[in-house]
Design a protein around this motif. Sequence first.
Motif, PDB file in Angstrom:
ATOM      1  N   ALA A  76       0.829  -1.209   0.000  1.00 30.09           N
ATOM      2  CA  ALA A  76       0.000   0.000   0.000  1.00 30.09           C
ATOM      3  C   ALA A  76       0.860   1.254   0.000  1.00 30.09           C
ATOM      4  O   ALA A  76       0.584   2.210  -0.723  1.00 30.09           O
ATOM      5  CB  ALA A  76      -0.935  -0.004   1.210  1.00 30.09           C
ATOM      6  N   MET A  77       1.911   1.259   0.838  1.00 29.11           N
ATOM      7  CA  MET A  77       2.719   2.450   1.004  1.00 29.11           C
ATOM      8  C   MET A  77       3.994   2.408   0.157  1.00 29.11           C
ATOM      9  O   MET A  77       4.730   3.398   0.091  1.00 29.11           O
ATOM     10  CB  MET A  77       3.092   2.626   2.475  1.00 29.11           C
ATOM     11  CG  MET A  77       1.887   2.671   3.431  1.00 29.11           C
ATOM     12  SD  MET A  77       0.701   3.985   3.019  1.00 29.11           S
ATOM     13  CE  MET A  77       1.698   5.420   3.406  1.00 29.11           C
ATOM     14  N   ALA A  79      -3.096   6.987  11.125  1.00 32.28           N
ATOM     15  CA  ALA A  79      -3.972   7.540  10.090  1.00 32.28           C
ATOM     16  C   ALA A  79      -3.884   6.724   8.800  1.00 32.28           C
ATOM     17  O   ALA A  79      -4.899   6.453   8.155  1.00 32.28           O
ATOM     18  CB  ALA A  79      -3.609   8.994   9.815  1.00 32.28           C
ATOM     19  N   ALA A 117      -6.667   4.848   6.612  1.00 30.84           N
ATOM     20  CA  ALA A 117      -6.861   5.295   5.224  1.00 30.84           C
ATOM     21  C   ALA A 117      -6.754   4.137   4.234  1.00 30.84           C
ATOM     22  O   ALA A 117      -7.437   4.139   3.208  1.00 30.84           O
ATOM     23  CB  ALA A 117      -5.857   6.390   4.875  1.00 30.84           C
ATOM     24  N   GLN A 159     -15.549  14.155  -4.047  1.00 35.60           N
ATOM     25  CA  GLN A 159     -14.406  14.292  -4.940  1.00 35.60           C
ATOM     26  C   GLN A 159     -14.787  15.134  -6.158  1.00 35.60           C
ATOM     27  O   GLN A 159     -15.777  14.841  -6.831  1.00 35.60           O
ATOM     28  CB  GLN A 159     -13.959  12.920  -5.465  1.00 35.60           C
ATOM     29  CG  GLN A 159     -12.781  12.322  -4.772  1.00 35.60           C
ATOM     30  CD  GLN A 159     -12.121  11.190  -5.576  1.00 35.60           C
ATOM     31  OE1 GLN A 159     -10.911  11.153  -5.683  1.00 35.60           O
ATOM     32  NE2 GLN A 159     -12.891  10.274  -6.135  1.00 35.60           N
ATOM     33  N   ARG A 205      -1.378   5.374  -2.141  1.00 31.07           N
ATOM     34  CA  ARG A 205      -0.955   6.765  -1.967  1.00 31.07           C
ATOM     35  C   ARG A 205      -2.149   7.707  -2.120  1.00 31.07           C
ATOM     36  O   ARG A 205      -2.260   8.699  -1.405  1.00 31.07           O
ATOM     37  CB  ARG A 205       0.140   7.101  -2.995  1.00 31.07           C
ATOM     38  CG  ARG A 205       0.682   8.509  -2.933  1.00 31.07           C
ATOM     39  CD  ARG A 205       1.312   8.864  -1.608  1.00 31.07           C
ATOM     40  NE  ARG A 205       2.436   8.007  -1.275  1.00 31.07           N
ATOM     41  CZ  ARG A 205       3.045   8.038  -0.096  1.00 31.07           C
ATOM     42  NH1 ARG A 205       2.656   8.879   0.854  1.00 31.07           N
ATOM     43  NH2 ARG A 205       4.041   7.206   0.174  1.00 31.07           N
ATOM     44  N   GLU A 217      -5.156   7.229  -1.240  1.00 33.13           N
ATOM     45  CA  GLU A 217      -5.973   7.255  -0.025  1.00 33.13           C
ATOM     46  C   GLU A 217      -5.370   8.194   1.023  1.00 33.13           C
ATOM     47  O   GLU A 217      -6.093   8.775   1.837  1.00 33.13           O
ATOM     48  CB  GLU A 217      -6.116   5.838   0.550  1.00 33.13           C
ATOM     49  CG  GLU A 217      -7.229   5.019  -0.100  1.00 33.13           C
ATOM     50  CD  GLU A 217      -6.963   4.651  -1.544  1.00 33.13           C
ATOM     51  OE1 GLU A 217      -5.788   4.644  -1.961  1.00 33.13           O
ATOM     52  OE2 GLU A 217      -7.934   4.376  -2.275  1.00 33.13           O
ATOM     53  N   ILE A 218      -4.043   8.337   1.015  1.00 41.36           N
ATOM     54  CA  ILE A 218      -3.409   9.294   1.931  1.00 41.36           C
ATOM     55  C   ILE A 218      -3.765  10.722   1.515  1.00 41.36           C
ATOM     56  O   ILE A 218      -4.122  11.564   2.351  1.00 41.36           O
ATOM     57  CB  ILE A 218      -1.882   9.103   1.963  1.00 41.36           C
ATOM     58  CG1 ILE A 218      -1.512   7.641   2.313  1.00 41.36           C
ATOM     59  CG2 ILE A 218      -1.238  10.074   2.954  1.00 41.36           C
ATOM     60  CD1 ILE A 218      -1.979   7.166   3.644  1.00 41.36           C
ATOM     61  N   LEU A 277      -6.370  11.663  -0.222  1.00 40.61           N
ATOM     62  CA  LEU A 277      -7.794  11.839   0.084  1.00 40.61           C
ATOM     63  C   LEU A 277      -8.003  12.085   1.573  1.00 40.61           C
ATOM     64  O   LEU A 277      -8.839  12.904   1.966  1.00 40.61           O
ATOM     65  CB  LEU A 277      -8.589  10.606  -0.367  1.00 40.61           C
ATOM     66  CG  LEU A 277      -8.828  10.515  -1.876  1.00 40.61           C
ATOM     67  CD1 LEU A 277      -9.188   9.087  -2.289  1.00 40.61           C
ATOM     68  CD2 LEU A 277      -9.948  11.469  -2.298  1.00 40.61           C
ATOM     69  N   LEU A 306      -8.799  10.549   7.529  1.00 37.08           N
ATOM     70  CA  LEU A 306      -8.302  11.797   8.127  1.00 37.08           C
ATOM     71  C   LEU A 306      -6.814  11.596   8.374  1.00 37.08           C
ATOM     72  O   LEU A 306      -6.425  10.773   9.206  1.00 37.08           O
ATOM     73  CB  LEU A 306      -9.060  12.083   9.434  1.00 37.08           C
ATOM     74  CG  LEU A 306      -8.792  13.408  10.157  1.00 37.08           C
ATOM     75  CD1 LEU A 306      -9.888  13.731  11.153  1.00 37.08           C
ATOM     76  CD2 LEU A 306      -7.426  13.451  10.847  1.00 37.08           C
ATOM     77  N   VAL A 307      -5.983  12.314   7.647  1.00 32.79           N
ATOM     78  CA  VAL A 307      -4.531  12.149   7.777  1.00 32.79           C
ATOM     79  C   VAL A 307      -3.939  13.457   8.306  1.00 32.79           C
ATOM     80  O   VAL A 307      -3.861  14.453   7.575  1.00 32.79           O
ATOM     81  CB  VAL A 307      -3.896  11.755   6.432  1.00 32.79           C
ATOM     82  CG1 VAL A 307      -2.379  11.674   6.563  1.00 32.79           C
ATOM     83  CG2 VAL A 307      -4.441  10.402   5.968  1.00 32.79           C
ATOM     84  N   PHE A 336      -9.881  11.141 -11.817  1.00 31.54           N
ATOM     85  CA  PHE A 336     -11.312  11.261 -11.495  1.00 31.54           C
ATOM     86  C   PHE A 336     -11.723  12.696 -11.717  1.00 31.54           C
ATOM     87  O   PHE A 336     -10.965  13.616 -11.393  1.00 31.54           O
ATOM     88  CB  PHE A 336     -11.544  10.879 -10.025  1.00 31.54           C
ATOM     89  CG  PHE A 336     -12.961  11.106  -9.556  1.00 31.54           C
ATOM     90  CD1 PHE A 336     -13.885  10.075  -9.535  1.00 31.54           C
ATOM     91  CD2 PHE A 336     -13.372  12.372  -9.131  1.00 31.54           C
ATOM     92  CE1 PHE A 336     -15.195  10.292  -9.118  1.00 31.54           C
ATOM     93  CE2 PHE A 336     -14.680  12.597  -8.713  1.00 31.54           C
ATOM     94  CZ  PHE A 336     -15.593  11.556  -8.708  1.00 31.54           C
ATOM     95  N   ALA A 366     -15.547  15.145 -11.520  1.00 28.80           N
ATOM     96  CA  ALA A 366     -17.005  15.288 -11.427  1.00 28.80           C
ATOM     97  C   ALA A 366     -17.387  16.627 -12.033  1.00 28.80           C
ATOM     98  O   ALA A 366     -16.903  17.674 -11.582  1.00 28.80           O
ATOM     99  CB  ALA A 366     -17.452  15.210  -9.971  1.00 28.80           C
TER     100      ALA A 366
END
Lengths: 142, 142, 142, 142
Positions: free
Chosen positions: A63-64, A84, A88, B37, B50, B52-53, B55, B93-94, C40, C42
Amino acid sequence: MLTLAQAQTIMSAALAHAGTAGFKPLAIAILDSRGAQKLFAAQDGTSLKRGEIALGKAHGAVAMGLGSRALHKVALERPYFVDAATHAVGGSLVPVPGGVLIRDASGALLGAIGISGDTSDNDEAAAVAGIAAAGLVSDTGA
Amino acid sequence: MLTLAQAQTIMSAALAHAGTAGFKPLAIAILDSRGAQKLFAAQDGTSLKRGEIALGKAHGAVAMGLGSRALHKVALERPYFVDAATHAVGGSLVPVPGGVLIRDASGALLGAIGISGDTSDNDEAAAVAGIAAAGLVSDTGA
Amino acid sequence: MLTLAQAQTIMSAALAHAGTAGFKPLAIAILDSRGAQKLFAAQDGTSLKRGEIALGKAHGAVAMGLGSRALHKVALERPYFVDAATHAVGGSLVPVPGGVLIRDASGALLGAIGISGDTSDNDEAAAVAGIAAAGLVSDTGA
Amino acid sequence: MLTLAQAQTIMSAALAHAGTAGFKPLAIAILDSRGAQKLFAAQDGTSLKRGEIALGKAHGAVAMGLGSRALHKVALERPYFVDAATHAVGGSLVPVPGGVLIRDASGALLGAIGISGDTSDNDEAAAVAGIAAAGLVSDTGA
């Protein structure tokens, strides 16, 4: 993409390393570069969710893009970031050694292996032995 | 409400800033004031999660109404609050710099941008450059 | 692996198709073959979670290896399977047309695009137009 | 309790059956009686979440104590029950054939195997072949 044949070589060699060294029962998870499970095995005697720890080491690494030894360092220095990031990425991220990225000779990411059951250092050593047996390159995050 | 045209200007300028500065590959997420988004891009070479971080930086900022640099300060001083807030807002939430609120000249909240991939300070600098290019106002939480 | 440049070409052409045809505001999600978000957008006027529908079309397609038109057929014939698969893949799977696999000329999977906002047939047509503009091959599941 | 050696015999024989019969690429998940993963393999070419479908067949079988062919019958006759059970067990329950309980000669439950990738009937046939090779008893739910 990691092949099943490569994953089987890694798994067999990791288990052989653990047997020779007398490790406690291990759970071993091998993911491809998509984060999808390629191969998984839990030795007899592993606890109910030991496999989820192994999966979390491997998934956190993919993931990272970091071996879990690097995530361990981040967890010590900036615990709020690893907390976090764990949320996430969906909950599966275990920041201790034993989650090792699998790369080919050119450095391309093929996947990751996560091992849990003995000490984190021993878990990682079995992972590294497995990857070497397949002629691939370990990235432990050290 | 942030328009797609505004978001595209922010995104292009943030990517241009990163390119000129030689940043590592970035994931960039732009949310509107509802937390939806609006625009997202991941440069080639970013790791699996990455995005997701990124976001999580943007979502945390909109969720709490604070740039993520302010959330970082809270994470250091009152980690239990950030832990709880992360759960309460659903996991995304990061609390590190790089999540920047986007305001208009009157101070009204239009949305947020979250960037991840280089250092947190560099991520934030790219976000600020993007917002400036659209003639809007950054709120980093500093 | 789908590049950001390819994804940008697909996105621009899909939006251009929608503009010329007078479609309602669209959300467009492009994933790579790992299921990770690549790009992405919108359009202005999309509802709060319209993006999640677009993401679900794209994610369901990559998850199952089938264009969402094929998943639509399964949903009509064996709804319990699509219900179960939706849970099993984590909740993001929308079995109506508009989730299109992106392949290269050799048939290799590069990713998927999901579009939502107009009729499912129109959503799919915009996706197909986008993929064609990038010189790649659509797999709608038809 | 199912041993790793038994699971390996089942896995090898299931894969051999699939190879001889010319099945599409399979994902195969073997769980012990606690629902913990014992052994998992995904053949080359399986889609991103194919493994989750295999896991859902095996998990649903262990969770409800019924081979997934029986769950399929329930899904047709009382879909609301299977929907509710899927939620209640946490999301991993796929009610189509191919999830087979593994019993010993006395009828005691050792675990389950779930296979996905070809037709449900073929998936189940590979599972049954695997269990037979280990000298154990299949319970398909028929």
